[in-house]
Scaffold this active site. Structure first.
Site, short mmCIF file in Angstrom:
data_model
loop_
_atom_site.label_atom_id
_atom_site.label_comp_id
_atom_site.label_asym_id
_atom_site.label_seq_id
_atom_site.Cartn_x
_atom_site.Cartn_y
_atom_site.Cartn_z
N ASP A 1 60.32 18.93 63.94
CA ASP A 1 59.37 19.40 65.21
C ASP A 1 57.49 18.68 65.00
OD1 ASP A 1 57.75 21.07 67.00
OD2 ASP A 1 57.35 22.89 65.42
N SER B 1 56.57 22.43 57.61
CA SER B 1 57.80 23.83 57.51
C SER B 1 58.41 23.93 55.64
CB SER B 1 58.38 23.29 58.25
OG SER B 1 59.98 23.32 58.63
N HIS C 1 56.58 26.80 59.89
CA HIS C 1 57.51 27.40 60.71
C HIS C 1 57.87 28.37 59.62
CE1 HIS C 1 59.09 24.25 62.62
NE2 HIS C 1 58.52 23.97 63.06
#
Length: 203
Positions: A144, A25, A52
């Site tokens: 995540d 991310s 992401h």
């Protein structure tokens, strides 16, 4: 023709890896440039990446990363075949799932506030390929990937996490390490070399 590769030296068994799944991310672009840039041109195991990004983002990520590796990179389209020696990126605003021999895309609800979700990619890979999966968590500012990495480990796959002290954001690596007895905690260049060691071509 088989594109499976062999892992030797882990216990007494040999494992033919089918896929490497990578999740990242915040700070992921810089991290991926280093990791992918350290992979040799003959690396054969397919790599699937969830980075992401904003749902309106275009294919700039693919173009930026392609400058750092000679391995072909493509943004996944639904039902794309999983081919050896290729790097696949989840498109913006779609979950990326592994199915036997190909990928699928989904617009299901976000998971861990993210679509694409690292957990979705990792869990689907673990469901399909079990111990033939290598899961890699890089820099990121949320959790995540933690559940997905846990599932890869539970199914007998191997797990690698970026050394948190070297991550632009250590939240994601720290969360993964806290939840999973990961196999290796490494710097980015060492992650690449470890992937190469694990994925030696079958003679």
């Amino acid at each position: 023709m088989s594109h499976q590769v062999t892992l030797t030296g882990v216990g007494t068994k040999q494992v033919a890896f089918e896929i490497v799944v990578i999740g990242t991310s915040l700070g992921g672009l810089s991290a991926l440039k280093i990791l992918l840039g350290n992979l040799p041109a003959d690396f054969q195991v397919p790599i699937a990446i969830v980075q992401h990004r904003h749902k309106e983002s275009n294919n700039t990520l693919q173009e930026l990363l392609q400058e750092y590796t000679s391995l072909p990179i493509r943004e996944v389209e639904d039902k794309d075949e999983i081919l050896p020696g290729h790097i696949y990126i989840a498109p913006a605003d779609y979950h990326l799932l592994v199915e036997p021999g190909h990928f699928a895309l989904s617009t299901d609800e976000p998971v861990s506030y993210a679509r694409p979700s690292i957990d979705v990619l990792f869990e689907s890979a673990a469901d399909v390929y079990g111990q033939q999966v290598i899961g890699v968590i890089l820099t990121g500012a949320n959790q995540d990937g933690m559940q997905g990495l846990k599932k890869i480990k539970a199914r007998g796959g191997l797990t690698i996490v970026q050394e948190p002290a070297t991550a632009e954001s250590d939240v994601m690596p720290e969360a993964a390490i806290s939840a999973v007895a990961v196999d290796w905690i490494l710097t980015l260049s060492n992650i690449a070399s470890q992937m190469v060691k694990l994925c030696q071509l079958r003679k």
